[in-house]
Design a protein around this motif. Structure first.
Motif, mmCIF file in Angstrom:
data_model
loop_
_atom_site.group_PDB
_atom_site.id
_atom_site.type_symbol
_atom_site.label_atom_id
_atom_site.label_comp_id
_atom_site.label_asym_id
_atom_site.label_seq_id
_atom_site.Cartn_x
_atom_site.Cartn_y
_atom_site.Cartn_z
ATOM 1 N N PRO A 48 1.614 97.808 47.036
ATOM 2 C CA PRO A 48 0.514 99.239 47.626
ATOM 3 C C PRO A 48 0.721 99.408 49.305
ATOM 4 N N PHE A 49 -0.076 100.652 49.563
ATOM 5 C CA PHE A 49 0.303 101.363 51.659
ATOM 6 C C PHE A 49 -0.814 100.150 52.190
ATOM 7 N N SER A 50 -0.888 99.842 52.726
ATOM 8 C CA SER A 50 -1.909 98.365 53.696
ATOM 9 C C SER A 50 -2.559 99.239 54.105
ATOM 10 N N THR A 51 -4.236 98.598 55.032
ATOM 11 C CA THR A 51 -4.694 99.273 55.365
ATOM 12 C C THR A 51 -4.388 100.088 56.517
ATOM 13 N N CYS A 52 -3.722 99.220 57.052
ATOM 14 C CA CYS A 52 -3.571 100.258 58.603
ATOM 15 C C CYS A 52 -2.767 101.599 58.077
ATOM 16 N N LEU A 53 -1.604 101.592 57.150
ATOM 17 C CA LEU A 53 -0.751 102.607 56.686
ATOM 18 C C LEU A 53 -1.749 103.928 56.202
#
Length: 376
Positions: free
Chosen positions: A193-198
């Motif tokens: 999954p996407f990171s929190t930053c992205l």
């Protein structure tokens, strides 16, 4: 020079295996074509251009693109095949030597198949403004981009899915100033999954800040800088892990509207005879037209002005006198015009004395002199 004497040789054939949904890059340079005899020295600066097309067609397939910055730079065939492109495709490449005008051919047999390994439902696309498309196509810059992106995408293996020039997306050609680039879109996929930053970069709050000209929200350190200048306002995330709901298929009804208290059409219609209405609609305009025709004929044919004047017995005497006078004068004028021996009036002769009536024969009859002497 390069390609000398190779115009009549058989085309070399190379087999490649692109994968569906993965970026495919093939470099066209001197090493990709048949080797030359040992006694031929190939200068590295020889200008060479390439032309590629699908066998039996004038252009490349829709998923494949070709780019070359100049004849002194290598060419690239790149693109991402789709599931509809599975199978075998043959690409014919012709290389032109701009110094000697020699040519040589090469066939690229593309066996497009499905990739192995897990699916990549999490996909992110970045706009890199510090590079041109041909600067990212080689394997080294692409690997460096993936390595720098792993700092933002914390877990999972990243793979390149697509590379597209910004000019193909409606971008403008930059000014010829040092440091200005065309830009390139790079799509990366992962099974993690996407990171929190992205997620924060692609959030609505971040897009709102970009719309106001402010920098977007970035909660992590930009590991892509300074080698890759990414436009964080143009980052798009696509999550294909959740299947999209299928479009609802409309079910045909019975054609009867549901009960509506505001619309109550009559259920039964009484029988009605339309013969009278049809006769009135047709006969009334015809009768009016006939009446107007008779009235116009009476006015034009039976009420002519001066109708009695054409009958001589009934004509007034004064009208006959006028007619006879005009007719007599006309006949007299015609007789005078036909006879040229009639003496001229005295008033028209020159040197005429009104008292004595004497007249002198003029040397020149001025009455016969034209007003304009040139007209004779």
């Amino acid at each position: 020079g390069f390609l000398a004497g190779l115009g009549d040789t058989d085309a070399q054939q190379t087999t490649l295996q692109p994968l569906v949904g993965r970026v495919f890059v093939h470099t066209l340079n001197q090493e990709a074509f048949p080797s030359l005899p040992e006694h031929v020295d190939v200068p590295p600066t020889v200008p060479i251009t390439y032309h590629a097309h699908l066998q039996g067609h004038p252009d490349l397939p829709r998923w494949l693109r070709y780019t070359q910055r100049s004849p002194h730079h290598p060419g690239f065939l790149y693109g991402t095949p789709t599931p509809e492109d599975r199978g075998r495709q043959v690409i014919e490449v012709v290389a032109y030597n701009r110094d000697t005008f020699d040519t040589t051919r090469q066939r690229l047999v593309l066996l497009i198949g499905d990739p192995e390994g897990p699916l990549l439902p999490y996909q992110a696309e970045f706009l890199v403004r510090s590079h041109d498309v041909e600067e990212v196509l080689p394997s080294t810059p692409a690997s460096r981009f993936l390595t720098a992106l792993r700092g933002l995408w914390e877990s999972g293996e990243l793979q390149l899915l697509n590379i597209t020039s910004a000019l193909d997306r409606g971008g403008r050609v930059p000014l010829p100033i040092e440091g200005r680039k065309e830009g390139v879109y790079i799509k990366v996929g992962s099974a993690s999954p996407f990171s929190t930053c992205l997620k924060m970069v692609a959030s609505p709050d971040s897009h709102a800040r970009c719309a106001q000209g402010q920098p977007p929200l970035l909660s992590c350190y930009d590991t892509l800088a300074p080698h890759f200048r990414v436009d964080w306002c143009n980052v798009s995330l696509v999550d294909k892990s959740v299947p999209e709901p299928a479009d609802e298929v409309p079910t045909p009804g019975d054609g009867i509207l549901e009960h509506d208290p505001f619309f109550c059409p009559p259920t039964e219609a009484t029988a009605r005879d339309f013969l009278t209405d049809a006769l009135v609609t047709l006969l009334v305009p015809l009768l009016v037209a006939l009446l107007l025709t008779v009235l116009l004929a009476y006015i034009m044919c039976c009420r002519r002005e001066g109708r009695r004047r054409f009958f001589w017995p009934c004509a007034p005497s004064i009208q006959m006198v006028h007619h006879c006078t005009i007719r007599g004068n006309t006949e007299e004028l015609r007789q005078m015009a036909s006879s040229r021996e009639v003496p001229r009036p005295l008033s028209t002769l020159p040197m005429f004395n009104v008292r004595t009536g004497e007249r002198l024969p003029p040397q020149v009859d001025s009455a016969q002199v034209p007003l304009i002497l040139d007209q004779r």
